[in-house]
Write an enzyme that holds these catalytic residues in place. Sequence first.
Site, PDB file in Angstrom:
ATOM      1  N   GLY B  42       0.871  -1.171   0.000  1.00  0.00           N
ATOM      2  CA  GLY B  42       0.000   0.000   0.000  1.00  0.00           C
ATOM      3  C   GLY B  42       0.900   1.210   0.000  1.00  0.00           C
ATOM      4  CD  GLU B  43       2.253   5.123  -1.601  1.00  0.00           C
ATOM      5  OE1 GLU B  43       2.598   4.396  -2.550  1.00  0.00           O
ATOM      6  OE2 GLU B  43       3.078   5.778  -0.925  1.00  0.00           O
ATOM      7  CB  SER B  44       5.156   3.138   3.538  1.00  0.00           C
ATOM      8  OG  SER B  44       5.807   4.156   2.813  1.00  0.00           O
ATOM      9  CB  CYS B  74       5.613  -3.579  -0.985  1.00  0.00           C
ATOM     10  SG  CYS B  74       6.037  -2.197  -2.063  1.00  0.00           S
ATOM     11  NE  ARG B  94       8.400   5.717   1.053  1.00  0.00           N
ATOM     12  CZ  ARG B  94       7.574   6.758   1.051  1.00  0.00           C
ATOM     13  NH1 ARG B  94       7.857   7.829   1.741  1.00  0.00           N
ATOM     14  NH2 ARG B  94       6.476   6.734   0.330  1.00  0.00           N
ATOM     15  CB  ILE B 124       4.023  -2.291  -7.125  1.00  0.00           C
ATOM     16  CG1 ILE B 124       3.398  -3.585  -7.670  1.00  0.00           C
ATOM     17  CG2 ILE B 124       3.235  -1.053  -7.572  1.00  0.00           C
ATOM     18  CD1 ILE B 124       3.151  -3.603  -9.147  1.00  0.00           C
ATOM     19  NE  ARG B 125       4.851   4.570  -6.130  1.00  0.00           N
ATOM     20  CZ  ARG B 125       5.231   5.849  -6.064  1.00  0.00           C
ATOM     21  NH1 ARG B 125       5.439   6.514  -7.159  1.00  0.00           N
ATOM     22  NH2 ARG B 125       5.358   6.460  -4.926  1.00  0.00           N
ATOM     23  CG  HIS B 160       3.324  -6.422  -3.884  1.00  0.00           C
ATOM     24  ND1 HIS B 160       2.800  -5.866  -2.740  1.00  0.00           N
ATOM     25  CD2 HIS B 160       3.990  -5.435  -4.516  1.00  0.00           C
ATOM     26  CE1 HIS B 160       3.137  -4.585  -2.685  1.00  0.00           C
ATOM     27  NE2 HIS B 160       3.865  -4.291  -3.737  1.00  0.00           N
ATOM     28  CD  GLU B 162       0.820  -8.571  -1.459  1.00  0.00           C
ATOM     29  OE1 GLU B 162       1.745  -9.376  -1.249  1.00  0.00           O
ATOM     30  OE2 GLU B 162       0.966  -7.327  -1.394  1.00  0.00           O
TER      31      GLU B 162
END
Lengths: 294, 186
Positions: B42-44, B74, B94, B124-125, B160, B162
């Site tokens: 997600g977005e940390s 992530c 990051r 992903i990023r 990921h 998942e």
Amino acid sequence: MAERGTFRVKTGLAEMLKGGVIMDVVDAEQARIAEESGACAVMALERVPADIRRDGGVARMSNPAMIRGIQEAVSIPVMAKARIGHIAEAQVLESLDVDFIDESEVLTPADEANHIDKFEFEIPFVCGATDLGEALRRIGEGAAMIRSKGEAGTGNIVEAVRHMREITGGIRRLGTLSATELPSAAKELGAPLEIVREVATSGWLPVPLFCAGGIATPADAALMMQLGAEGNFVGSGIFKSEDPERRARAIVEATTHFADPERVAAASEALGDAMTGIEMSALGDDGRLAERGW
Amino acid sequence: MLAQQGDFASHLEHLASVGAVGSEVREPADLNDLDGLILPGGESTTISKGLERDDLSDRVIEFGREGRPILGTCAGMILLARDHLGLLDISVKRNAFGRQRASFEEELEIPGIAPGDPFPCIFIRAPWVEESGPEVEVVGELDGHPIAVRQGSTLALSFHPELSDDDRVHGAFAAKCREARDSGDR
């Protein structure tokens, strides 16, 4: 072998944004406020929809210098809008390394017949949809995320609610059909049969579904999550309100705790005034942005 | 399953497919009686602010220090690092591979977490581990950068699992949770 720009990599970023709020921002300062308030991404644009509505004229892709400024200001993903069908604007946005492109009806459409072929790009696209057929057509063109097409810049949630109910209701109806009936359903939806079959079997879209258009309060955000949205876009609702930072935090909190009315109530206190809303009947036919695209 | 923000639903599907019961954690009481915890992608920044807002940071740290298994993917890796929860003695870079256009998938051999066939890793990023303390075991690397690290019962991955169709990471995590519960070692 590392592979970039695959469908899984594109929808992967959309998955990461779930449960979060993507906020419209017009400069680096607003972008920092959005990030500080817990936004999971920002949408960089020159004017928020409420101002596009007020000013009229042709609304286009934002100035690259402004997008760069926002990319430098925050570490969360930065999205930007291209006009419907405007392949060159999308190419420019990809070259700027934005994280997501919104092929958006909020800007003035560049092509009245064709949307962008999104498979041609390594960057993922989000597209608006008013019903299931439209959602599946966009996915057929390569969209990695679907959002409702609620009337942007109105602060009125009614259209987004209609779209979300159309899409989720349409998914449920597909699930009741036999395999024999699916080709005819695909014809009626005007959508690719292969994707119709996939949705009928899985019971959900193959990409994340977000709400966009008309969210002005924490309760609006909670409502849309309860109706099946997996995250929220908020445009004019934050930076057109009296206390943007506090409202931004409150909408983020209500998006996470959408099923807990006490938390939504707590988030809704002491927010100052919400943006002034517009009733749909006051828009007239020309004012309806959702009718752009097909 | 931490559910402040991110792809927690995908983790829950994988847990279900390996026969584990997952639940969503949004407030401190949700942590009671759990045998393990996953910090999702997600977005940390968003998740870390959510943890503070919902009084969860200290409880998650306590949870980890009791030796209960934790998996971070992530954003989860970033949250476990020194700068945030500090359950792993690592510092993380990051968006180390770049913005979304540089995101990628690649099959990698990581015997320490998925013995046998290569694992389909989706980045992903994604972050990587910049530097780690003596108690941290590097389980997987890509181009010389650690992308999978373990310290005690805490595992962090840059990618990921998942989002893939491969259940091996979740299967191993569920087994570890059962083991920790049955040994009563808390």
